[in-house]
Motif scaffolding. Structure first.
Motif, mmCIF file in Angstrom:
data_model
loop_
_atom_site.group_PDB
_atom_site.id
_atom_site.type_symbol
_atom_site.label_atom_id
_atom_site.label_comp_id
_atom_site.label_asym_id
_atom_site.label_seq_id
_atom_site.Cartn_x
_atom_site.Cartn_y
_atom_site.Cartn_z
ATOM 1 N N SER A 87 0.823 -1.207 0.000
ATOM 2 C CA SER A 87 0.000 0.000 0.000
ATOM 3 C C SER A 87 0.857 1.256 0.000
ATOM 4 N N ALA A 88 1.932 1.251 0.755
ATOM 5 C CA ALA A 88 2.832 2.409 0.805
ATOM 6 C C ALA A 88 3.493 2.644 -0.549
ATOM 7 N N CYS A 89 3.912 1.578 -1.203
ATOM 8 C CA CYS A 89 4.540 1.705 -2.529
ATOM 9 C C CYS A 89 3.532 2.212 -3.560
ATOM 10 N N THR A 90 2.332 1.686 -3.515
ATOM 11 C CA THR A 90 1.287 2.131 -4.437
ATOM 12 C C THR A 90 0.980 3.606 -4.221
ATOM 13 N N SER A 91 0.886 3.995 -2.977
ATOM 14 C CA SER A 91 0.624 5.392 -2.649
ATOM 15 C C SER A 91 1.750 6.292 -3.152
ATOM 16 N N TRP A 92 2.990 5.841 -2.985
ATOM 17 C CA TRP A 92 4.130 6.625 -3.460
ATOM 18 C C TRP A 92 4.028 6.836 -4.973
ATOM 19 N N LEU A 93 3.769 5.770 -5.689
ATOM 20 C CA LEU A 93 3.669 5.880 -7.150
ATOM 21 C C LEU A 93 2.507 6.774 -7.578
ATOM 22 N N LYS A 94 1.453 6.756 -6.803
ATOM 23 C CA LYS A 94 0.274 7.532 -7.142
ATOM 24 C C LYS A 94 0.476 9.034 -6.924
ATOM 25 N N TYR A 95 1.234 9.389 -5.882
ATOM 26 C CA TYR A 95 1.317 10.802 -5.498
ATOM 27 C C TYR A 95 2.699 11.446 -5.641
ATOM 28 N N GLN A 96 3.709 10.675 -5.963
ATOM 29 C CA GLN A 96 5.064 11.220 -6.062
ATOM 30 C C GLN A 96 5.656 10.920 -7.429
ATOM 31 N N SER A 97 6.546 11.789 -7.873
ATOM 32 C CA SER A 97 7.200 11.552 -9.162
ATOM 33 C C SER A 97 8.711 11.410 -9.015
ATOM 34 N N LYS A 98 9.179 11.390 -7.798
ATOM 35 C CA LYS A 98 10.617 11.217 -7.575
ATOM 36 C C LYS A 98 10.884 9.834 -6.979
ATOM 37 N N LYS A 99 12.104 9.411 -7.115
ATOM 38 C CA LYS A 99 12.519 8.113 -6.587
ATOM 39 C C LYS A 99 12.541 8.181 -5.058
ATOM 40 N N PRO A 100 11.920 7.216 -4.402
ATOM 41 C CA PRO A 100 11.879 7.257 -2.934
ATOM 42 C C PRO A 100 13.164 6.746 -2.295
ATOM 43 N N PHE A 101 13.388 7.220 -1.101
ATOM 44 C CA PHE A 101 14.409 6.655 -0.226
ATOM 45 C C PHE A 101 13.709 5.642 0.676
ATOM 46 N N PRO A 102 14.444 4.734 1.273
ATOM 47 C CA PRO A 102 13.797 3.768 2.173
ATOM 48 C C PRO A 102 12.962 4.442 3.261
ATOM 49 N N ARG A 103 13.462 5.538 3.813
ATOM 50 C CA ARG A 103 12.716 6.206 4.892
ATOM 51 C C ARG A 103 11.372 6.759 4.397
#
Length: 139
Positions: A87-103
């Motif tokens: 769910s966290a990964c899906t949310s990141w892809l949905k709302y962010q356009s930059k590469k995430p850090f683990p934190r």
């Protein structure tokens, strides 16, 4: 005598008013929260991390270093339920356009599980005040 905080007294009052059936339902709900918060499968977690990062440019690295980076991700996220990582990964892809850090994903995972951890903690607190004559049947 030192008086107990209002919250403590409120929990005691609620606990005294609950029936045997209420305690059984609460016990069942507590088991469900523990199930929901169970540590995820490491392979599933790693697969989800790899899929998330595949959407972004990945710098070519020596294999050992590449493995170390993924192990850092896994070390941080493995203790959490697979559903929360997904769910966290899906949310990141949905709302962010930059590469995430683990934190970044760790923060979102903690947000995902927060209602469950709060419920678990509240139910555990309630069980601490379960009347003795009901303790055998509810747990």
């Amino acid at each position: 005598m030192i008086s107990a905080p209002k919250e403590y007294l409120a929990v005691q009052d609620v606990a005294r008013r609950l029936s045997q059936e209420d305690w059984q339902a609460i016990s069942h709900a507590l088991k469900l929260t523990h199930t929901a918060l169970r540590e995820g499968d490491p392979e599933r977690t790693m697969g989800r991390i790899m899929a998330l990062l595949a959407h972004f440019f990945i710098t070519p690295l020596p294999e050992k270093l590449h493995s170390a980076v993924f192990n850092d991700w896994l070390m941080m996220l493995e203790p959490f339920p697979s559903w929360a990582v997904e769910s966290a990964c899906t949310s990141w892809l949905k709302y962010q356009s930059k590469k995430p850090f683990p934190r970044d994903i760790l923060t979102r995972v903690r947000e995902e599980i927060l209602p469950y951890t709060r419920l678990r903690d509240a139910l555990n607190l309630l069980f601490q005040h379960q009347p003795n004559h009901l303790k055998q049947g509810a747990k």
